[in-house]
Scaffold this motif. Sequence first.
Motif, PDB file in Angstrom:
ATOM      1  N   GLU A   1      -9.893-110.011   6.209  1.00  0.00           N
ATOM      2  CA  GLU A   1     -11.310-110.301   6.401  1.00  0.00           C
ATOM      3  C   GLU A   1     -11.531-111.200   7.610  1.00  0.00           C
ATOM      4  OE1 GLU A   1     -15.026-112.402   3.958  1.00  0.00           O
ATOM      5  OE2 GLU A   1     -13.184-111.839   2.909  1.00  0.00           O
ATOM      6  N   ALA A   2     -10.675-112.216   7.770  1.00  0.00           N
ATOM      7  CA  ALA A   2     -10.814-113.133   8.902  1.00  0.00           C
ATOM      8  C   ALA A   2     -10.607-112.406  10.226  1.00  0.00           C
ATOM      9  CB  ALA A   2      -9.820-114.284   8.761  1.00  0.00           C
ATOM     10  N   PHE A   3      -9.604-111.544  10.290  1.00  0.00           N
ATOM     11  CA  PHE A   3      -9.337-110.840  11.547  1.00  0.00           C
ATOM     12  C   PHE A   3     -10.343-109.722  11.799  1.00  0.00           C
ATOM     13  CE2 PHE A   3      -5.294-113.037  11.285  1.00  0.00           C
ATOM     14  CZ  PHE A   3      -5.099-113.381  12.619  1.00  0.00           C
ATOM     15  N   SER A   4     -10.924-109.168  10.754  1.00  0.00           N
ATOM     16  CA  SER A   4     -12.019-108.224  10.957  1.00  0.00           C
ATOM     17  C   SER A   4     -13.182-108.925  11.642  1.00  0.00           C
ATOM     18  CB  SER A   4     -12.467-107.632   9.620  1.00  0.00           C
ATOM     19  OG  SER A   4     -11.449-106.854   9.029  1.00  0.00           O
ATOM     20  N   SER A   5     -13.405-110.194  11.267  1.00  0.00           N
ATOM     21  CA  SER A   5     -14.493-110.960  11.867  1.00  0.00           C
ATOM     22  C   SER A   5     -14.222-111.292  13.334  1.00  0.00           C
ATOM     23  CB  SER A   5     -14.717-112.253  11.071  1.00  0.00           C
ATOM     24  OG  SER A   5     -15.695-113.069  11.672  1.00  0.00           O
ATOM     25  N   THR A   6     -12.989-111.723  13.653  1.00  0.00           N
ATOM     26  CA  THR A   6     -12.703-112.161  15.030  1.00  0.00           C
ATOM     27  C   THR A   6     -12.496-111.002  15.990  1.00  0.00           C
ATOM     28  OG1 THR A   6     -10.332-112.352  14.545  1.00  0.00           O
ATOM     29  CG2 THR A   6     -11.676-114.336  14.276  1.00  0.00           C
ATOM     30  N   THR A   7     -12.120-109.827  15.474  1.00  0.00           N
ATOM     31  CA  THR A   7     -11.868-108.687  16.355  1.00  0.00           C
ATOM     32  C   THR A   7     -13.017-107.687  16.393  1.00  0.00           C
ATOM     33  OG1 THR A   7     -10.801-107.348  14.628  1.00  0.00           O
ATOM     34  CG2 THR A   7      -9.393-108.851  15.910  1.00  0.00           C
ATOM     35  N   GLY A   8     -13.844-107.692  15.358  1.00  0.00           N
ATOM     36  CA  GLY A   8     -14.892-106.683  15.270  1.00  0.00           C
ATOM     37  C   GLY A   8     -14.388-105.353  14.777  1.00  0.00           C
ATOM     38  N   LEU A   9     -13.118-105.279  14.372  1.00  0.00           N
ATOM     39  CA  LEU A   9     -12.524-104.056  13.848  1.00  0.00           C
ATOM     40  C   LEU A   9     -12.382-104.157  12.336  1.00  0.00           C
ATOM     41  CD1 LEU A   9      -9.680-103.619  16.490  1.00  0.00           C
ATOM     42  CD2 LEU A   9     -11.921-102.507  16.475  1.00  0.00           C
ATOM     43  N   GLU A  10     -12.140-103.033  11.705  1.00  0.00           N
ATOM     44  CA  GLU A  10     -11.925-103.013  10.267  1.00  0.00           C
ATOM     45  C   GLU A  10     -10.424-103.163   9.998  1.00  0.00           C
ATOM     46  OE1 GLU A  10     -13.068-103.332   6.494  1.00  0.00           O
ATOM     47  OE2 GLU A  10     -14.488-103.004   8.135  1.00  0.00           O
ATOM     48  N   ILE A  11     -10.004-104.384   9.686  1.00  0.00           N
ATOM     49  CA  ILE A  11      -8.596-104.672   9.414  1.00  0.00           C
ATOM     50  C   ILE A  11      -8.357-104.569   7.913  1.00  0.00           C
ATOM     51  CG2 ILE A  11      -6.732-106.350   9.653  1.00  0.00           C
ATOM     52  CD1 ILE A  11      -7.760-105.329  12.331  1.00  0.00           C
ATOM     53  N   GLU A  12      -7.334-103.820   7.515  1.00  0.00           N
ATOM     54  CA  GLU A  12      -6.993-103.635   6.112  1.00  0.00           C
ATOM     55  C   GLU A  12      -5.856-104.580   5.713  1.00  0.00           C
ATOM     56  OE1 GLU A  12      -8.684-101.777   4.142  1.00  0.00           O
ATOM     57  OE2 GLU A  12      -9.909-100.777   5.685  1.00  0.00           O
TER      58      GLU A  12
ATOM     59  N   ILE B   1      -2.277-118.644  17.491  1.00  0.00           N
ATOM     60  CA  ILE B   1      -2.162-119.728  16.517  1.00  0.00           C
ATOM     61  C   ILE B   1      -3.056-120.919  16.845  1.00  0.00           C
ATOM     62  CG2 ILE B   1      -0.220-120.952  17.602  1.00  0.00           C
ATOM     63  CD1 ILE B   1       0.938-121.162  14.676  1.00  0.00           C
ATOM     64  N   TYR B   2      -3.480-121.053  18.113  1.00  0.00           N
ATOM     65  CA  TYR B   2      -4.355-122.166  18.500  1.00  0.00           C
ATOM     66  C   TYR B   2      -5.815-121.729  18.651  1.00  0.00           C
ATOM     67  CZ  TYR B   2       0.049-124.512  19.639  1.00  0.00           C
ATOM     68  OH  TYR B   2       1.305-125.066  19.582  1.00  0.00           O
ATOM     69  N   HIS B   3      -6.188-120.602  18.062  1.00  0.00           N
ATOM     70  CA  HIS B   3      -7.499-120.018  18.338  1.00  0.00           C
ATOM     71  C   HIS B   3      -8.663-120.939  17.980  1.00  0.00           C
ATOM     72  CE1 HIS B   3      -7.493-119.121  14.014  1.00  0.00           C
ATOM     73  NE2 HIS B   3      -8.791-118.989  14.120  1.00  0.00           N
ATOM     74  N   ALA B   4      -8.475-121.822  16.999  1.00  0.00           N
ATOM     75  CA  ALA B   4      -9.561-122.705  16.565  1.00  0.00           C
ATOM     76  C   ALA B   4      -9.676-123.965  17.414  1.00  0.00           C
ATOM     77  CB  ALA B   4      -9.360-123.094  15.096  1.00  0.00           C
ATOM     78  N   LEU B   5      -8.774-124.137  18.378  1.00  0.00           N
ATOM     79  CA  LEU B   5      -8.749-125.375  19.162  1.00  0.00           C
ATOM     80  C   LEU B   5      -9.100-125.088  20.619  1.00  0.00           C
ATOM     81  CD1 LEU B   5      -5.518-126.971  17.650  1.00  0.00           C
ATOM     82  CD2 LEU B   5      -7.900-127.499  17.080  1.00  0.00           C
ATOM     83  N   THR B   6     -10.398-124.989  20.899  1.00  0.00           N
ATOM     84  CA  THR B   6     -10.888-124.855  22.267  1.00  0.00           C
ATOM     85  C   THR B   6     -11.965-125.904  22.507  1.00  0.00           C
ATOM     86  OG1 THR B   6     -12.595-123.233  21.716  1.00  0.00           O
ATOM     87  CG2 THR B   6     -10.414-122.367  22.292  1.00  0.00           C
ATOM     88  N   TYR B   7     -12.199-126.218  23.791  1.00  0.00           N
ATOM     89  CA  TYR B   7     -13.067-127.329  24.153  1.00  0.00           C
ATOM     90  C   TYR B   7     -13.974-126.947  25.330  1.00  0.00           C
ATOM     91  CZ  TYR B   7      -8.888-129.145  21.863  1.00  0.00           C
ATOM     92  OH  TYR B   7      -7.835-129.312  21.003  1.00  0.00           O
ATOM     93  N   GLU B   8     -14.933-127.811  25.583  1.00  0.00           N
ATOM     94  CA  GLU B   8     -15.848-127.641  26.713  1.00  0.00           C
ATOM     95  C   GLU B   8     -16.608-126.319  26.648  1.00  0.00           C
ATOM     96  OE1 GLU B   8     -13.989-128.320  30.500  1.00  0.00           O
ATOM     97  OE2 GLU B   8     -13.072-130.208  29.881  1.00  0.00           O
ATOM     98  N   GLY B   9     -16.864-125.855  25.434  1.00  0.00           N
ATOM     99  CA  GLY B   9     -17.604-124.619  25.276  1.00  0.00           C
ATOM    100  C   GLY B   9     -16.814-123.372  25.603  1.00  0.00           C
ATOM    101  N   MET B  10     -15.518-123.511  25.836  1.00  0.00           N
ATOM    102  CA  MET B  10     -14.683-122.347  26.137  1.00  0.00           C
ATOM    103  C   MET B  10     -14.492-121.525  24.866  1.00  0.00           C
ATOM    104  SD  MET B  10     -12.860-120.476  28.204  1.00  0.00           S
ATOM    105  CE  MET B  10     -12.454-121.459  29.667  1.00  0.00           C
ATOM    106  N   PRO B  11     -14.906-120.253  24.858  1.00  0.00           N
ATOM    107  CA  PRO B  11     -14.738-119.448  23.643  1.00  0.00           C
ATOM    108  C   PRO B  11     -13.328-118.901  23.525  1.00  0.00           C
ATOM    109  CG  PRO B  11     -15.768-118.125  25.344  1.00  0.00           C
ATOM    110  CD  PRO B  11     -15.586-119.514  25.934  1.00  0.00           C
ATOM    111  N   PHE B  12     -12.894-118.705  22.291  1.00  0.00           N
ATOM    112  CA  PHE B  12     -11.666-117.943  22.068  1.00  0.00           C
ATOM    113  C   PHE B  12     -12.029-116.473  22.030  1.00  0.00           C
ATOM    114  CE2 PHE B  12      -9.342-115.491  18.883  1.00  0.00           C
ATOM    115  CZ  PHE B  12      -8.110-115.431  19.516  1.00  0.00           C
ATOM    116  N   THR B  13     -11.254-115.646  22.725  1.00  0.00           N
ATOM    117  CA  THR B  13     -11.499-114.205  22.754  1.00  0.00           C
ATOM    118  C   THR B  13     -10.235-113.467  22.361  1.00  0.00           C
ATOM    119  OG1 THR B  13     -13.062-114.507  24.579  1.00  0.00           O
ATOM    120  CG2 THR B  13     -12.301-112.259  24.146  1.00  0.00           C
TER     121      THR B  13
END
Length: 414
Positions: free
Chosen positions: A97-108, A223-235
């Motif tokens: 469910e988490a990776f479906s959200s971050t990728t926009g794909l349907e992850i099983e 593994i560091y996807h939740a740790l970004t700064y200065e408004g830099m998005p994780f993609t």
Amino acid sequence: MTTDDSSTPVTSNPDSERARISQRVGAIQPSATLAVDATAKALKAAGRPVIGFGAGEPDFPTPQHIVDAAIEAAQDPSTHRYSATGGLPELRSALAEAFSSTTGLEIEPAQVLVTNGGKQAVFQTFATLLDPGDEVLLPAPYWTTYPEAIRQAGAVEVPVLAGADQGYIPTVDQLEEARTERTRVLVLCSPSNPTGAVLTPEQVAEIGRWALEHGIWVVTDEIYHALTYEGMPFTSVLKAVPELAETTVLLGGVAKSFAMTGWRVGWMVGPADVIKAAGNLQSHLTSHVNNIAQRAALAALTGPSEPVEQMREAFDRRRRLIVEKLSAVPGFTVPTPTGAFYVFPDVSGALGREIRGKKVTTSTELATVILEEAEVAAVPGEAFGAPGHLRFSYALADDDIVEGIDRVAALLSE
């Protein structure tokens, strides 16, 4: 068994005919980051006031709701037994469910394999994808485990060095120059260990489209996807280029964002056939991950996000502090990181001199002198395929950051 001239039996010694350790395992180098951390801790135990910037380990305790979930799990008899190699069904579902959200794909859930920490995910991914002679494009500076895991699979790493002048991010032109007919995999790590660099959405898309065009697998460590700064998005690369879904493996774990380095829960997410094959390997290697740690990881993923944000804000404050302090050290050039919790200054301006009677020509020698004379532990760039640099983790207290970098500045100002 043979005999000599006196007919006395002589037993052959296998160790005299070959090395005691296999070439494959004997070639492995110990983790430089863990070695530096171990040295710093040993010196502190001996009474020396060493400040360690070596380990990539949050100094915060694991959030209490996660610990409580583990305590509850330990009291549940169902956790005392074997479980499925791939992971607890509820944890795999939460990850899907988490990776479906971050990728926009349907992850099983069948596309998720829970591993004993992120390192097992790295080793199993390369073992599953690579054959002897395959080549892996490895942007440098790189995490120390990648090349070792690639070699254990019988493949060859091809470093692609991007220096401070380009923000430690390789260009597609550099990747194309390094590509050959044997290129099988491209490794991405954004946010980066060791540099803290974060690929922009445009850079992720450009690199991803290039990999798709040439039929190259992408192994992306998030593994560091939740740790970004200065408004830099994780993609995520799969968000930028969803067509890569059949040739991409995502890696991660709870260690960094949730302050759970000791819990040892990581994961692989990828095409179902790859995950099944990696699961077969894991079934013989370690079986499943500790059930109590899996239940704790589930609580981390599904519980309140406020503790993670509080830690991220603390890392951001420390990031700005350490960049300011390091920028004042003679001979250091300090790109500002926008992710993870590392800073990776170019220290070439501090080389080629004597420091307290010791000739310093490499970043390894500089790290040694800093440890011996200033009692500050940092990891030399040679460990990351980038000589002339040092890695400092800022996952430690603000006061220690100030004291430690002030010691380095004082030493190099002499």
